[in-house]
Design a protein around this motif. Structure first.
Motif, PDB file in Angstrom:
ATOM      1  N   ALA A 257       0.137 -14.477  25.058  1.00 50.51           N
ATOM      2  CA  ALA A 257       0.783 -15.744  24.325  1.00 50.51           C
ATOM      3  C   ALA A 257      -0.141 -16.355  23.701  1.00 50.51           C
ATOM      4  O   ALA A 257       0.071 -17.591  23.137  1.00 50.51           O
ATOM      5  CB  ALA A 257       1.602 -16.476  25.588  1.00 50.51           C
ATOM      6  N   ASP A 258      -1.257 -16.002  23.469  1.00 46.11           N
ATOM      7  CA  ASP A 258      -2.370 -16.670  22.670  1.00 46.11           C
ATOM      8  C   ASP A 258      -1.757 -17.042  21.264  1.00 46.11           C
ATOM      9  O   ASP A 258      -1.460 -16.110  20.488  1.00 46.11           O
ATOM     10  CB  ASP A 258      -3.784 -16.088  22.801  1.00 46.11           C
ATOM     11  N   THR A 259      -2.027 -18.253  20.972  1.00 44.39           N
ATOM     12  CA  THR A 259      -1.799 -18.397  19.432  1.00 44.39           C
ATOM     13  C   THR A 259      -2.728 -17.927  18.344  1.00 44.39           C
ATOM     14  O   THR A 259      -3.825 -17.704  18.867  1.00 44.39           O
ATOM     15  CB  THR A 259      -1.386 -20.012  19.295  1.00 44.39           C
ATOM     16  N   ASP A 260      -2.397 -17.984  17.109  1.00 42.71           N
ATOM     17  CA  ASP A 260      -3.404 -17.769  16.177  1.00 42.71           C
ATOM     18  C   ASP A 260      -4.488 -18.733  16.049  1.00 42.71           C
ATOM     19  O   ASP A 260      -5.690 -18.174  15.748  1.00 42.71           O
ATOM     20  CB  ASP A 260      -2.825 -17.703  14.883  1.00 42.71           C
ATOM     21  N   ARG A 261      -4.040 -19.805  16.179  1.00 46.38           N
ATOM     22  CA  ARG A 261      -5.293 -21.125  16.493  1.00 46.38           C
ATOM     23  C   ARG A 261      -6.306 -20.772  17.485  1.00 46.38           C
ATOM     24  O   ARG A 261      -7.390 -20.781  17.219  1.00 46.38           O
ATOM     25  CB  ARG A 261      -4.441 -22.366  16.570  1.00 46.38           C
TER      26      ARG A 261
ATOM     27  N   ALA B  34       4.154   1.153  28.191  1.00 47.02           N
ATOM     28  CA  ALA B  34       5.574   0.186  28.071  1.00 47.02           C
ATOM     29  C   ALA B  34       6.102   0.012  29.618  1.00 47.02           C
ATOM     30  O   ALA B  34       7.016  -1.031  29.846  1.00 47.02           O
ATOM     31  CB  ALA B  34       6.591   0.784  27.305  1.00 47.02           C
ATOM     32  N   TYR B  35       5.593   0.875  30.437  1.00 46.15           N
ATOM     33  CA  TYR B  35       6.330   0.596  31.992  1.00 46.15           C
ATOM     34  C   TYR B  35       5.312  -0.514  32.580  1.00 46.15           C
ATOM     35  O   TYR B  35       6.188  -1.063  33.781  1.00 46.15           O
ATOM     36  CB  TYR B  35       5.877   1.897  32.610  1.00 46.15           C
ATOM     37  N   ASP B  36       4.256  -1.128  32.218  1.00 52.97           N
ATOM     38  CA  ASP B  36       3.655  -2.242  32.850  1.00 52.97           C
ATOM     39  C   ASP B  36       4.379  -3.482  32.260  1.00 52.97           C
ATOM     40  O   ASP B  36       4.496  -3.882  31.330  1.00 52.97           O
ATOM     41  CB  ASP B  36       2.309  -2.311  32.137  1.00 52.97           C
ATOM     42  N   SER B  37       4.955  -4.140  33.502  1.00 51.91           N
ATOM     43  CA  SER B  37       5.649  -5.352  33.114  1.00 51.91           C
ATOM     44  C   SER B  37       4.964  -6.802  33.086  1.00 51.91           C
ATOM     45  O   SER B  37       5.357  -7.795  32.394  1.00 51.91           O
ATOM     46  CB  SER B  37       6.447  -5.778  34.616  1.00 51.91           C
ATOM     47  N   ARG B  38       3.407  -6.556  32.981  1.00 53.30           N
ATOM     48  CA  ARG B  38       2.685  -7.606  32.501  1.00 53.30           C
ATOM     49  C   ARG B  38       2.610  -7.580  31.200  1.00 53.30           C
ATOM     50  O   ARG B  38       1.974  -8.863  30.354  1.00 53.30           O
ATOM     51  CB  ARG B  38       1.274  -7.535  33.220  1.00 53.30           C
ATOM     52  N   LEU B  39       3.198  -6.619  30.228  1.00 52.67           N
ATOM     53  CA  LEU B  39       3.041  -6.517  28.786  1.00 52.67           C
ATOM     54  C   LEU B  39       4.196  -7.237  28.254  1.00 52.67           C
ATOM     55  O   LEU B  39       5.341  -6.670  28.821  1.00 52.67           O
ATOM     56  CB  LEU B  39       2.581  -5.123  28.309  1.00 52.67           C
ATOM     57  N   PRO B  40       4.100  -7.612  26.923  1.00 49.04           N
ATOM     58  CA  PRO B  40       5.465  -7.910  26.077  1.00 49.04           C
ATOM     59  C   PRO B  40       6.258  -6.605  25.642  1.00 49.04           C
ATOM     60  O   PRO B  40       5.456  -5.658  25.508  1.00 49.04           O
ATOM     61  CB  PRO B  40       4.720  -8.644  24.938  1.00 49.04           C
TER      62      PRO B  40
END
Length: 418
Positions: free
Chosen positions: A230-234, A262-268
């Motif tokens: 979730a890191d922003t561009d800033r 895609a199976y890893d729930s930690r990823l978006p």
């Protein structure tokens, strides 16, 4: 080339394709008598030399076996994928055979981590050392330094590689620990420090001893994955800006997150890599390096992410209409660089040309100014077009944005350098 090596090549070239921190700019290694190859001038990627020429590199991994289980990596140990490992001799001979066939002009070498960082790093060093000292290979070599490797091995690697890189991967340590629990920033930044110290010490040695061997003459680079957290561009640009303040950091690469696990729930849950966002970050990075912009001017508390519809420079101009229109015959160089459509070379040409007379609109186009953008931000008697002051920023934006960005699913054709 025997069948065994060919099978390994197919697997390890495929495993290496996700690493984008691959460039050959920043060094000049001319042909030497008795040597093979130079940097003047399945697994093959194209990069660009300092003078803009496209060159071919063998982009390969030593092994895709890995002791780590990073959520975002295709080569994580829990993945059931084909695995392979080159021997040192096989990879050296493969590189030389590809060069002799005129397939490549250099090597980009990385590896998964097996046993421990030092064991893997020692094998990588043996490969580049054999290429240089045994086979007299004088082409470009970009070597990935293994996070956690010892100072001694990183220092030895720098004596044979043109560029070293250590990938940060995730922009903040908290997110890194979530997605790669076995890694931390210390293991990444320690090799970066070893490389920096080696380059600076080598510069001092070469001042005292003319023929002292060069250490990583093309400096170092790194890579960050964009969109996995979730890191922003800033946040990303602040880290990049801090890295660029270190004297040996040449490039920060941005890699749009590819959902290979895609199976890893930690990823978006992303359908496609965020390519437009990646492109905007490269544009912002260019402004930080060559246009004297600050991170806070491109992304702030109100807008922490870059505008996907317009490039960062145009976005800044639309947010600061009070700075325009700019009189190209009077403005200083720094202000000329802020005009959308005006690049570094065209700004230099404007400053040089107006010493001999007034710069006209037709001359600006010949100097490389992108007039369809710049026309709204400059004051020039020959231009009947209304400027941003008369049209207002919203209208200028409508005129310059060709189409809205519906999503990040594809790369738009956008101007880069301005």
């Amino acid at each position: 080339m025997n069948e065994s090596v060919l099978a390994k090549l197919k697997i390890l070239a495929e495993s290496a394709k996700y690493d984008v921190s691959c460039a050959s700019s920043g060094t000049s290694r001319s042909h030497r008598k008795g040597s093979v190859g130079s940097t003047a001038g399945w697994g093959i990627c194209h990069s660009f030399a300092e003078d803009g020429r496209c060159i071919a590199l063998l982009k390969i991994m030593l092994t895709n076996h890995c002791m780590y289980d990073c959520a975002y990596c295709i080569n994580r140990r829990s993945n059931d994928i084909p695995r392979a490992t080159f021997s040192v001799t096989e990879l050296v001979e493969l590189t030389m055979e590809f060069y002799r066939r005129n397939y490549i002009e250099g090597l980009f070498l990385s590896s998964g981590v097996v046993r421990n960082p030092d064991y893997t790093m020692e094998r990588l060093v043996r490969i580049v050392k054999d290429l240089r000292r045994v086979h007299r290979f004088n082409g470009y070599i970009h070597l990935k330094s293994i996070p956690g490797a010892s100072r001694e091995l990183v220092r030895e690697a720098g004596l044979y590689a043109d560029r070293l890189s250590v990938n940060i991967e995730i922009p903040n340590e908290e997110s890194l620990r979530l997605l790669a629990p076995e890694k931390d920033f210390q293991s990444v930044f320690a090799p970066m420090r070893y490389i920096r110290e080696g380059v600076l010490e080598n510069q001092e040695d070469r001042r005292r001893f003319r023929y002292a061997p060069r250490f990583a003459p093309a400096g170092q680079s790194t890579q960050m994955i964009i969109g996995a957290t979730a890191d922003t561009d800033r946040d990303i640009l602040r880290l990049s800006s801090a890295l660029y303040r270190r004297p040996t950091m040449k490039r920060v690469y941005y890699s749009g997150f590819i959902p290979v696990n895609a199976y890893d729930s930690r990823l978006p849950a992303l359908g496609q890599p965020p390519l437009v966002r990646e492109h905007r970050l490269y544009q912002a990075d260019w402004l930080l390096r060559f246009y004297d912009f600050k991170v806070e001017e491109l992304a702030d508390d109100v807008c922490p992410d870059l505008d996907l519809e317009v490039d960062p420079k145009l976005g800044w101009a639309l947010r600061h209409p009070e700075c325009f229109p700019v009189d190209v015959n009077r403005a200083d160089y720094a202000l000329l660089l802020r005009i959308p459509g005006v690049g570094v070379k065209s700004a230099q040409m404007i400053v040089a040309a107006r010493r001999y007379g007034r710069v006209r609109a037709d001359q600006l186009k010949k100097m490389g100014v992108v007039m369809k953008r710049a026309v709204y931000f400059i004051a020039c008697r020959e231009l009947p077009v209304q400027t941003i002051q008369e049209l207002r920023p919203e209208r200028v934006r409508q005129l310059l944005v060709r189409r809205p960005v519906a999503d990040d699913s594809r790369q738009l054709k956008l101007d880069f350098k301005e």
